[in-house]
Design a protein around this motif. Structure first.
Motif, PDB file in Angstrom:
ATOM      1  N   LEU A  29     -18.197  89.562  21.597  1.00 29.98           N
ATOM      2  CA  LEU A  29     -16.500  89.227  21.898  1.00 29.98           C
ATOM      3  C   LEU A  29     -15.650  90.017  22.956  1.00 29.98           C
ATOM      4  O   LEU A  29     -15.089  89.330  23.656  1.00 29.98           O
ATOM      5  N   ALA A  30     -16.131  91.379  22.882  1.00 25.52           N
ATOM      6  CA  ALA A  30     -15.679  92.173  23.856  1.00 25.52           C
ATOM      7  C   ALA A  30     -15.917  91.539  25.247  1.00 25.52           C
ATOM      8  O   ALA A  30     -15.088  91.383  26.203  1.00 25.52           O
ATOM      9  N   ALA A  31     -17.336  91.112  25.523  1.00 24.61           N
ATOM     10  CA  ALA A  31     -17.521  90.533  26.886  1.00 24.61           C
ATOM     11  C   ALA A  31     -16.941  89.255  27.023  1.00 24.61           C
ATOM     12  O   ALA A  31     -16.523  89.149  28.280  1.00 24.61           O
ATOM     13  N   ASP A  32     -16.673  88.381  25.981  1.00 24.59           N
ATOM     14  CA  ASP A  32     -15.889  87.356  26.187  1.00 24.59           C
ATOM     15  C   ASP A  32     -14.470  87.443  26.471  1.00 24.59           C
ATOM     16  O   ASP A  32     -13.929  86.862  27.424  1.00 24.59           O
ATOM     17  N   ALA A  33     -14.176  88.535  25.865  1.00 26.50           N
ATOM     18  CA  ALA A  33     -12.556  88.885  26.237  1.00 26.50           C
ATOM     19  C   ALA A  33     -12.607  88.991  27.461  1.00 26.50           C
ATOM     20  O   ALA A  33     -11.496  88.517  28.357  1.00 26.50           O
ATOM     21  N   GLN A  34     -13.383  90.104  27.923  1.00 29.34           N
ATOM     22  CA  GLN A  34     -13.353  90.381  29.361  1.00 29.34           C
ATOM     23  C   GLN A  34     -13.520  89.383  30.395  1.00 29.34           C
ATOM     24  O   GLN A  34     -12.886  89.270  31.321  1.00 29.34           O
ATOM     25  N   ALA A  35     -14.367  88.562  30.082  1.00 29.02           N
ATOM     26  CA  ALA A  35     -14.613  87.086  30.733  1.00 29.02           C
ATOM     27  C   ALA A  35     -13.552  86.410  31.046  1.00 29.02           C
ATOM     28  O   ALA A  35     -13.004  85.970  32.124  1.00 29.02           O
ATOM     29  N   ALA A  36     -12.731  86.462  29.790  1.00 28.32           N
ATOM     30  CA  ALA A  36     -11.669  85.467  29.586  1.00 28.32           C
ATOM     31  C   ALA A  36     -10.423  86.131  30.685  1.00 28.32           C
ATOM     32  O   ALA A  36     -10.081  85.334  31.393  1.00 28.32           O
ATOM     33  N   THR A  80     -25.825  79.723  29.934  1.00 26.65           N
ATOM     34  CA  THR A  80     -26.577  78.987  30.982  1.00 26.65           C
ATOM     35  C   THR A  80     -26.874  80.181  31.985  1.00 26.65           C
ATOM     36  O   THR A  80     -25.958  81.056  32.176  1.00 26.65           O
ATOM     37  N   PRO A  81     -27.812  79.637  33.022  1.00 19.89           N
ATOM     38  CA  PRO A  81     -28.139  80.428  33.992  1.00 19.89           C
ATOM     39  C   PRO A  81     -26.907  80.939  34.702  1.00 19.89           C
ATOM     40  O   PRO A  81     -26.928  81.940  35.327  1.00 19.89           O
ATOM     41  N   GLU A  82     -26.271  79.998  34.777  1.00 21.78           N
ATOM     42  CA  GLU A  82     -24.997  80.185  35.945  1.00 21.78           C
ATOM     43  C   GLU A  82     -24.017  81.057  35.180  1.00 21.78           C
ATOM     44  O   GLU A  82     -23.575  82.083  35.943  1.00 21.78           O
ATOM     45  N   GLU A  83     -23.671  81.048  34.121  1.00 21.99           N
ATOM     46  CA  GLU A  83     -22.941  81.980  33.331  1.00 21.99           C
ATOM     47  C   GLU A  83     -23.642  83.155  33.220  1.00 21.99           C
ATOM     48  O   GLU A  83     -22.832  84.117  33.456  1.00 21.99           O
ATOM     49  N   LYS A  84     -24.816  83.185  33.055  1.00 25.84           N
ATOM     50  CA  LYS A  84     -25.443  84.494  32.980  1.00 25.84           C
ATOM     51  C   LYS A  84     -25.325  85.254  34.185  1.00 25.84           C
ATOM     52  O   LYS A  84     -24.733  86.596  34.244  1.00 25.84           O
ATOM     53  N   SER A  85     -25.802  84.695  35.390  1.00 26.40           N
ATOM     54  CA  SER A  85     -25.392  85.450  36.632  1.00 26.40           C
ATOM     55  C   SER A  85     -23.940  85.944  36.850  1.00 26.40           C
ATOM     56  O   SER A  85     -23.616  86.855  37.443  1.00 26.40           O
ATOM     57  N   TRP A  86     -23.075  84.793  36.629  1.00 29.10           N
ATOM     58  CA  TRP A  86     -21.740  85.297  36.640  1.00 29.10           C
ATOM     59  C   TRP A  86     -21.368  86.563  36.041  1.00 29.10           C
ATOM     60  O   TRP A  86     -20.626  87.608  36.590  1.00 29.10           O
ATOM     61  N   ARG A  87     -21.794  86.446  34.642  1.00 23.48           N
ATOM     62  CA  ARG A  87     -21.600  87.736  33.980  1.00 23.48           C
ATOM     63  C   ARG A  87     -22.192  88.995  34.485  1.00 23.48           C
ATOM     64  O   ARG A  87     -21.448  89.979  34.302  1.00 23.48           O
ATOM     65  N   GLU A  88     -23.227  88.873  34.796  1.00 23.43           N
ATOM     66  CA  GLU A  88     -23.974  89.918  35.374  1.00 23.43           C
ATOM     67  C   GLU A  88     -23.351  90.616  36.699  1.00 23.43           C
ATOM     68  O   GLU A  88     -23.153  91.450  36.914  1.00 23.43           O
ATOM     69  N   LYS A  89     -22.924  89.623  37.547  1.00 15.60           N
ATOM     70  CA  LYS A  89     -22.053  90.068  38.889  1.00 15.60           C
ATOM     71  C   LYS A  89     -20.901  90.776  38.354  1.00 15.60           C
ATOM     72  O   LYS A  89     -20.520  91.939  38.962  1.00 15.60           O
ATOM     73  N   HIS A  90     -20.085  90.316  37.157  1.00 17.16           N
ATOM     74  CA  HIS A  90     -19.229  91.287  36.943  1.00 17.16           C
ATOM     75  C   HIS A  90     -19.495  92.314  35.569  1.00 17.16           C
ATOM     76  O   HIS A  90     -18.651  92.922  35.302  1.00 17.16           O
ATOM     77  N   GLN A  91     -20.856  92.735  35.778  1.00 17.86           N
ATOM     78  CA  GLN A  91     -21.062  93.594  34.932  1.00 17.86           C
ATOM     79  C   GLN A  91     -20.700  93.599  33.443  1.00 17.86           C
ATOM     80  O   GLN A  91     -20.327  94.668  32.921  1.00 17.86           O
ATOM     81  N   LEU A  92     -20.704  92.510  32.978  1.00 18.61           N
ATOM     82  CA  LEU A  92     -20.366  92.200  31.552  1.00 18.61           C
ATOM     83  C   LEU A  92     -21.686  92.016  30.760  1.00 18.61           C
ATOM     84  O   LEU A  92     -22.893  91.683  31.173  1.00 18.61           O
ATOM     85  N   GLU A  93     -21.484  92.270  29.460  1.00 21.45           N
ATOM     86  CA  GLU A  93     -22.619  92.455  28.494  1.00 21.45           C
ATOM     87  C   GLU A  93     -23.193  90.947  28.279  1.00 21.45           C
ATOM     88  O   GLU A  93     -22.513  90.199  28.074  1.00 21.45           O
TER      89      GLU A  93
END
Lengths: 404, 1183
Positions: B70-77, B283-296
């Motif tokens: 949830l924390a990661a989702d909140a940051q992502a949002a 999804t792989p795209e979402e995953k790499s996007w999150r990794e780029k932004h250093q999210l869990e």
């Protein structure tokens, strides 16, 4: 079976072997009855605190050692069976307590002293705090015991009930196991319906049969040997013993298993039980025929068809068929009928002149008849058990309508 | 105690106080302990106690993960919002706020004014509403008064009320005006405020909208993270209201569990621990996007159990899959005790007893499977070789809960559960193990001895209003008699509405060849060798071994006698039609070439080892190794044929297989005399040296006598049996009669009855002189005479045998009955005999106590039992043979040569055959179209079409046999987006082609020959229909008509020439510019189908809309060029319109072959009925 979890030792193996042999009902039942009678006979020696404690300790030690055996532990440790194990100890304690008191009073009577209870009955006690307080504390301690029991021994859950595949062995609640054991020896109608009713009615009749005031308010044995012996044999040997047997020694297929035996569901036991009439018509009569040359004795078992009178049309011919079948049945079962007639009709008379003479003289005929009827009915159980074990006897009388 | 004064206590009260204190304290402690046990999931080692809520720690772990997520989702949002311009909006907001601050006084004044106006407007509104209500009230009184004074509407009462209403109306009207006025004023004042703050509010709203997702997430996150909230809602007792930790369950309404007295819906509580089961990985795209932004990033599929997500979320569990968890629960597939949350009692079942490295996870202190390379580390102490069972015992105190009637299925057999709903489907993609098992069972013929309803499958039709059996059968295109037989219906039955009718899908064929004419095919010597050890002769045979197994290897003499007796029986009763030598001399070399090129290898192997056979690389996309092997083992291995049979028989067989065995799967390849002779010559040269060299011991006459006596004693007392030993005629005569006459042997009184009937008829005739009676009597006379003749002939034939032969025939017949040979083979005299195996339809529900483990020391487990049964079927007799089991009491199941993998596959099927009752919706009901498709797939499988063709994306096994590229038989249908046969060809053509392929000759240059399967009309029809439905084509189709406008055709002709179609395609017997016969062999693969046949064969729509625009998409790898129709290739033809050009081209093509057979009809739809298929089920909808 389960070799890995079993404790091995030659001495222990011998102990288990002995246990298994002793548990054989033929032996254990005889030992139990004879032992009980001997204990009552030599009560002065046996019923004291030393022997009582020793028996209790011995019981505990035997059970403790036996727990080393996997199969024993499996059966005794079953949450269902824990109350029966507890019952073993409780029965011993209560029996001993009462008998110790009785023997004590017997000694006092010899010294011309009144029973001990007579003295203590003069005392008075406070309801509050003495009685209520101690009751309350006892209640708390009982609750503790029950809670701890419930926490450590979970209520057993088994598979969903299935009418087409009943568990093997299928056991009644522990307090009915005596009745279930009787089913082995009697027709279901007798063991399941008639005898329980007679037991209940008999217990209700006790105050009317037994008007002897001795023993009221105090423990005694010497003053009423017959009544107490009769009750103890009935209660301990024919009821408690049956429950213990049913719980620990009856396994799959309702076969007997020693306490250290694996309950093998595929155990095969050769059982070929026959009726008394078989002995009469097939075993004995042909011998008579050979000896005497009378061909009538060679006719074999008379044939009896089951004609049910209620289902017959109400004309005389069918009634005659029924009467004929009854006659045939009587002919076939004459030996059993004769035996039962002697047992239930002639024996009371004989007893009245001999062993029960005192009772016969003190009681009126009706009460005597009821007493003897009950005693003899109770006596059929050990009788049938012994006949089954020794002669493979199924029924004394086996007609389509009545089996005994 | 004695002699105490009455006022004194019996007990020492202060001591009792102590007792009370201590016991109460202990009681409180016990009580607390009780609550703790009920509440907690932890343990108190000191007391040896474990809390009941063992699932709580798992839920705690899940919530920790969820908090992270949830924390990661909140940051992502938040980040997404920023990407969508959040910062700019915030800047705008700030700026607007500053602007507003400058005009604070104005704003305050405007707001004050608006508030004042609102108060006024509200007051008026209230007054107005009140007066309106009063008006309604007086109106109702007026109406009541009118009703009372109907005679006198002018009465005082009416007048009074009318007056009141009028007054009230005036009041309301007045107030309404006033209200409108004030409302307007209020609106004006508000507009003034809005003018000042409106822009800012708009910005605020946009910000809120951007952060809406985050707000929801944060709310949940706050709830989960607040220690106070968590402590309160999860406090003991209070937790029942809305605790975070709770037992969660799914009620699968339609999936019931049998509790013996009734069935109840499954209530699956598995998700109480397996809370992450439907959490999808990113999804792989979402995953790499999150990794780029250093999210869990949480990989749910990588977590340890119980939090791991389901490995096949696309097929199961998730709401969008075909098996959503909310409908199916978990235990309907996995089994286990649905309502249980305790690990062992829920029925968790460890996988097979295979040791593998496990390692202790330092964090959780649990044993987890380690990577395989950890084997070497096994000694270090932190890892150990153990089974899953051991690990579970360590981790979860696992024990086998034997009260559990449906323990969970082992992971490797979980596909077994598919069977209860999907038994009708011929192929189950995704359940390959189960599928392979079913194929094996079909091939091995397990079903022919053991009844298995799931193998001979049917679909269920619920009878609707007014439907008759005939109508239903017509819609499913099945024979009403078959349906009657399957459902046990009488001839003229009327069906109740709602009745469930079983509609058959499959007809299974005997797995073994017919033995009616075995004497013409082979000799006794070979037959005995074959019976002794089929695998020695043919390593991949499905014929099992009956002798020399665990329970009869100790009696070789008896085995020899038994095998010999069966052989003698078969050969003595066999029919022996003549098999003359081939009329021409065959050439083995040519024969070999023919076997290679005709397509024989699509179904047979010659001397390849089938078990090692691997699909060639270029076939990988069409078949896996297993499917390749399956296709190539349709027919028997041909190596060793010469040791088994003669060139004469082979020649006759090749010329017409159905003459030898009408139900054989072997088709006719329409070989010429020369070709057949060549192939026969080649095959007869394939000898099996070991079999040829083998010498069998001769049967011992004494043993024969002894065994014969043994079988005679089954029905006769010993003395009589001994007498009969030399007088066996009466036992064997029947086998020399035809099946019709055999009845008279088994029921000797039958003839007497018939004669009595004849006598009665004759008497009747004498009384009535009725000709019909006379005719009946005559027929009966003839029949009786025939039977008598037959009996005499049979007796004569039996009498010609010598004593040993008679014993052999008698014993052979008894042994065939004993071993049930007739279940797989057609054997004379056993046409109506019942199979000997136990029914296995509900084996999967059989309890362990019903299985005999014999004296084997093995684990008492159902699957272990079944595997052992398949591996060594007779081993349960070990240590019993001759001791507690007499020869006839021995187990009879033969030994099939199976690999461990195959055993696993069969186990999967057999454990899936359960007595589970499914509710009305299951098993899946097939629509008539789906039903036809399943039957079609079954037929395609039975005929092994995939041996040569590609169908539904699978097949082309023949390409693995060295056939040159371009010379393989064509693709029939590919993956769903590719070519579909039903769209391509016309049903008429396909029907006739399947019946008689030689008339087709679409690709005359192919050496592989489409065989004649000898299909009946109904069978051919079924295939045509199947291809139509499978291809989502309208059925029956409109017979294509083409536009014969000369201008149009001329344009087509022009294009035809321009695109050089005739270069590759055969047109009027020519291709590549020369007659077919003159084309050199290396050019043959360049040829394309005969266009002269197009008019009768192809679908115009398909050609125009599918084939010409995108041939490569239709048939990947085709050499057909993909032209850019339209302006690119021919700008001036038909105005450069691509569609019109294609139409012209196609119509020209269709005109090529059509002229002779079918007069062209000008465009315009015209429906003609198809002679092959008459009914019209309408549009086909497929899942």
């Amino acid at each position: 079976m389960q070799a890995a979890e079993t404790f091995h030792n030659p001495l222990f193996e011998a102990f288990k072997g002995l246990g298994n042999v002793l548990a054989d009902p033929r032996l254990s039942f005889t030992l139990a009855v004879v032992g009980l009678l001997l204990m009552l006979k030599f009560r002065r020696l046996v019923f004291n605190w030393w022997v009582g404690s020793a028996v209790l300790i011995l019981e505990a030690v035997i059970i403790g050692i036996s727990m080393l055996d996997y199969n024993f532990k499996l059966i005794v440790g079953k949450p269902d069976n824990v109350p029966i194990t507890i019952m073993l100890f409780l029965t011993t304690i209560t029996f001993w307590l009462a008998m110790v008191q009785a023997v004590n009073n017997e000694r006092r009577a010899e010294q011309k002293l009144p029973p001990e209870e007579k003295e203590t009955s003069q005392q008075k006690t406070w309801v509050w705090p003495d009685l209520l307080y101690i009751e309350f504390i006892a209640m708390i301690i009982c609750s503790i015991a029950l809670i701890v029991w419930a926490i450590y021994l979970r209520a057993p859950l088994e598979e969903p009930a299935n009418p087409s595949a009943t568990p093997n062995p299928s056991k009644a609640p522990w307090y009915f196991l005596g009745l279930q054991e009787m089913l082995v020896y009697y027709d279901a109608w007798y063991a399941g319906v008639v005898l329980p009713l007679i037991i209940i009615a008999g217990l209700m009749a006790i105050p009317y049969i037994d008007t002897n005031p001795k023993g009221n308010g105090y423990y005694t044995f010497a003053e009423r040997k017959f009544s107490i012996t009769l009750f103890l044999v009935g209660y301990l040997a024919l009821w408690v013993f049956m429950i213990v047997t049913g719980t620990f020694l009856r396994g799959p297929g309702w076969n007997f298993f020693g306490p250290f035996e694996y309950w093998d569901p595929h155990k095969v036991v050769a059982l070929n039980n026959v009726n008394l009439s078989d002995y009469a018509w097939i075993v004995i009569f042909p011998k008579i025929a050979r000896a005497t040359g009378i061909e009538w004795f060679n006719q074999g078992l008379p044939v009896v068809n089951n004609v049910v009178p209620q289902l017959l049309p109400p004309d005389f011919g069918s009634m005659r068929a029924f009467v004929y079948e009854v006659g045939q049945a009587c002919k076939r079962e004459f030996a059993g009928i004769l035996f039962l007639a002697l047992y239930f009709l002639a024996l009371p008379g004989v007893l009245a002149k001999t062993w029960l003479r005192k009772f016969y003289e003190q009681m009126d005929v009706v009460r005597y008849a009821v007493l003897v009827g009950l005693v003899l009915t109770m006596g059929t159980l050990p009788l049938k058990m012994i006949c089954r074990w020794v002669l493979n006897l199924k029924y004394f009388v086996d007609t389509p309508w009545i089996k005994f | 105690m004695r002699n105490q004064p009455e006022t004194q206590h019996v007990y020492n009260i202060p001591r009792l106080n102590w007792w009370f204190l201590i016991s109460s304290a202990v009681f409180v402690l016990c009580f607390a302990l009780m609550i703790w046990v009920d509440y907690s999931g932890g343990s108190i080692p000191l007391l040896g106690l474990k809390g009941d809520r063992k699932w709580k720690p798992y839920q705690r772990e899940f919530y920790e993960l969820e908090k992270k997520r949830l924390a990661a989702d909140a940051q992502a949002a938040e980040i997404r919002a920023q990407e969508q311009g959040l910062d700019k909006l915030r800047a705008d907001e700030k700026q607007l706020n500053e602007q507003l601050a400058a005009r604070r006084d104005d704003l305050a004044q405007a707001q004050q004014e608006a508030a004042r106006q609102k108060v006024r407007a509200d007051r008026i509104t209230r007054e107005f509403t009140m007066e309106k209500a009063t008006r309604d009230e007086v109106r109702s009184f007026l109406e009541a008064a009118l009703a009372r004074n109907r005679e006198n509407p002018d009465s005082d009462e009416v007048r009074e009320w009318r007056f009141k209403v009028e007054t009230q109306n005036e009041k309301v009207a007045k107030l309404e005006l006033e209200k409108q006025l004030h409302d307007a004023k209020h609106a004006e004042a508000q507009a003034a405020v809005a003018a000042l703050v409106g822009a800012r509010e708009e910005v605020e709203r946009s910000i809120k909208r951007l952060l809406a997702g985050k707000t929801i997430i944060t709310k949940r996150l706050d709830q989960l993270s607040s220690p106070l909230v968590q402590a309160v809602v999860n406090a003991p007792v209070a937790e029942f209201a809305s605790g975070t930790y709770r037992v969660e369950q799914i009620v699968a309404e339609k999936h019931h569990v049998n509790v013996n007295f009734t069935t109840v819906p499954r209530v699956d509580r598995c998700i109480t621990c397996h809370k992450g089961i439907e959490s999808k990985d990113l999804t792989p795209e979402e995953k790499s996007w999150r990794e780029k932004h250093q999210l869990e990033v949480i990989e749910w599929s990588d977590l340890a159990q119980p939090l791991r997500s389901h490995p096949q979320l696309d097929l199961f569990v998730s709401e969008t899959s075909p098996h959503p968890m909310s409908k199916f629960g978990c235990t309907s597939c996995h089994w286990g005790w649905d309502r249980e949350t305790d690990f062992s009692r829920a029925g968790h079942t460890p996988d097979a007893v295979v040791k593998r490295p496990y390692r202790v996870n330092e964090k959780t202190k649990l044993w987890e499977p380690a990577a395989d390379d950890a084997t070497a580390e096994a000694a270090t102490g932190k890892t150990a070789l153990m089974t899953q069972r051991d690990a579970w015992k360590e981790n979860y105190d696992w024990y086998h809960e034997h009260y559990n009637l449906q323990p969970m299925r082992e992971q490797q057999y979980v596909q077994a559960s598919c069977l209860k709903c999907h038994s009708q489907e011929t192929h189950l993609r995704g359940a390959e193990k189960l599928d392979h098992g079913r194929r094996l069972i079909e091939q091995l013929g397990c079903w022919s001895c053991h009844k298995m309803k799931q193998i001979e499958s049917y679909s269920v039709h619920v009878v609707g209003a007014g439907e008759s059996l005939e109508e239903i059968c017509r819609s499913y295109d099945v024979n009403p008699d078959d349906v009657r037989r399957l459902n046990g219906l009488s001839q003229n039955v009327s069906l109740n509405i709602g009745r469930e009718l079983q509609i058959p899908i499959r007809t299974l064929r005997n797995p073994g060849p017919s033995l009616y004419k075995v004497a013409t095919k082979t000799d006794k010597e070979w037959t005995r060798k074959w019976l002794a050890d089929p695998v020695a002769f043919r390593p991949n045979t499905y014929m099992p071994k009956f002798w020399g197994l665990d329970n009869n290897k100790g009696t070789p003499e008896r085995n020899t006698v038994e095998m010999n007796a069966i052989t003698e029986f078969l050969f003595t009763v066999s029919q022996t039609p003549a098999t003359p030598p081939p009329p021409v001399k065959g050439d083995a070399g040519k024969g070999q070439a023919l076997v290679m090129e005709l397509g024989c290898l699509g179904c047979h192997v010659v001397d390849e080892n089938l078990l090692d056979l691997k699909a060639p690389k270029d076939l990988a996309q069409y078949m896996d190794d297993w499917e390749y092997r399956r296709a190539r083992s349709q027919g028997p291995q041909l190596a060793g044929t010469g040791s088994k049979t003669t060139v004469n028989w082979l020649y006759a067989w090749l010329k017409d297989p159905h003459a030898y065995h009408p139900k054989t799967k072997m088709p006719s390849l329409r070989l010429s005399d020369q070709e057949a002779a060549d192939v026969a010559e080649y095959l007869v040269g394939q000898r099996h040296a070991k079999t040829d060299a083998e010498k069998l011991p001769a049967p011992d006459a004494n043993v024969l006598r002894a065994v014969t006596l043994e079988y005679l004693q089954v029905t006769l007392p010993r003395k009589q049996a001994e007498e009969k030993l030399n007088d066996l005629d009466s036992f064997i005569e029947m086998y020399f009669a035809d099946p019709e006459t055999m009845k008279y042997f088994t029921d000797p009184a039958r003839l007497a009855r018939e004669e009595a009937r004849l006598k009665a008829l004759q008497q009747e005739y004498e009384e009535t002189f009725d000709d019909a009676v006379q005719a009946k009597a005559d027929a009966l006379t003839t029949a009786i005479k025939r039977v008598k003749d037959q009996i005499v002939a049979a007796q004569k034939r039996a009498a010609t045998l010598d004593a040993t032969q008679k014993q052999n025939v008698f014993l052979g017949s008894k042994l065939i009955q004993h071993y049930g040979c007739y279940a797989c083979h057609e054997i004379h005299g056993f046409e109506t005999a019942k199979p000997i195996g136990a029914e296995l339809t509900e084996w999967g529900s059989k309890t362990i106590n019903k299985l005999d483990f014999g004296l084997l020391e093995m684990e008492h487990d159902r699957i272990a039992w079944l595997k052992q049964k398949l591996r060594a079927p007779r081993s349960y007799d070990n240590d019993r043979v001759g001791i507690t089991r007499s020869p006839q009491e021995l187990l009879k199941m033969p030994k099939f040569s199976l690999t461990e993998e195959q055993i696993d596959q069969i186990v999967t099927v057999v454990t899936g055959m359960t007595d589970e009752k499914l509710t009305a919706d299951e098993p899946r009901k097939l629509t008539p179209a789906e039903h036809t498709i399943e039957r079609g797939r079954w037929a395609v499988k039975e005929l092994n079409c995939v041996g040569c063709h590609q169908i539904e994306g699978k097949g082309w096994a023949i390409r693995g046999t060295g056939i040159p590229p371009g010379m393989e038989p064509p693709m029939i249908s590919g993956t769903p987006t590719q070519l579909r046969q039903g769209q391509r060809t016309q049903p008429d053509w396909l029907f006739h082609f399947l019946k008689a392929p030689q008339t087709g000759q679409v690709r005359p240059w192919l050496k592989a020959r489409m065989p004649t399967f000898g299909l009946s009309d109904a069978e051919a029809n079924l295939l045509v229909k199947y291809f139509a439905y499978e291809g989502r084509a309208q059925f029956p189709y409109v017979t294509p008509q083409y536009n014969s406008d000369p201008v149009h055709l001329a344009a087509g002709h022009q294009l035809f020439d321009q695109l050089k179609c005739a270069l590759c395609h055969i047109v009027e017997g020519k291709a590549l510019g020369k007659p077919l016969a003159e084309i050199p062999a290396e050019d043959l693969p360049r040829l394309a189908p005969n266009l002269s046949l197009a008019a009768k064969r192809l679908q115009r729509d398909w050609l125009i809309n599918r084939w010409l625009p995108e041939p490569l998409a239709q048939v990947p790898g085709t050499r057909m060029p993909q032209f850019e129709y339209g302006a690119t290739i021919a700008p001036h033809v038909l105005g450069g319109d691509g569609k019109k050009q294609r139409e012209a081209l196609v119509d020209y093509m269709l005109s090529l072959g059509a002229a002779a057979d079918r007069p062209p009809v000008n465009a315009g739809p015209q429906h003609t009925s198809n002679p092959a298929v008459t009914e019209q089920p309408g549009e086909v909808k497929l899942k």
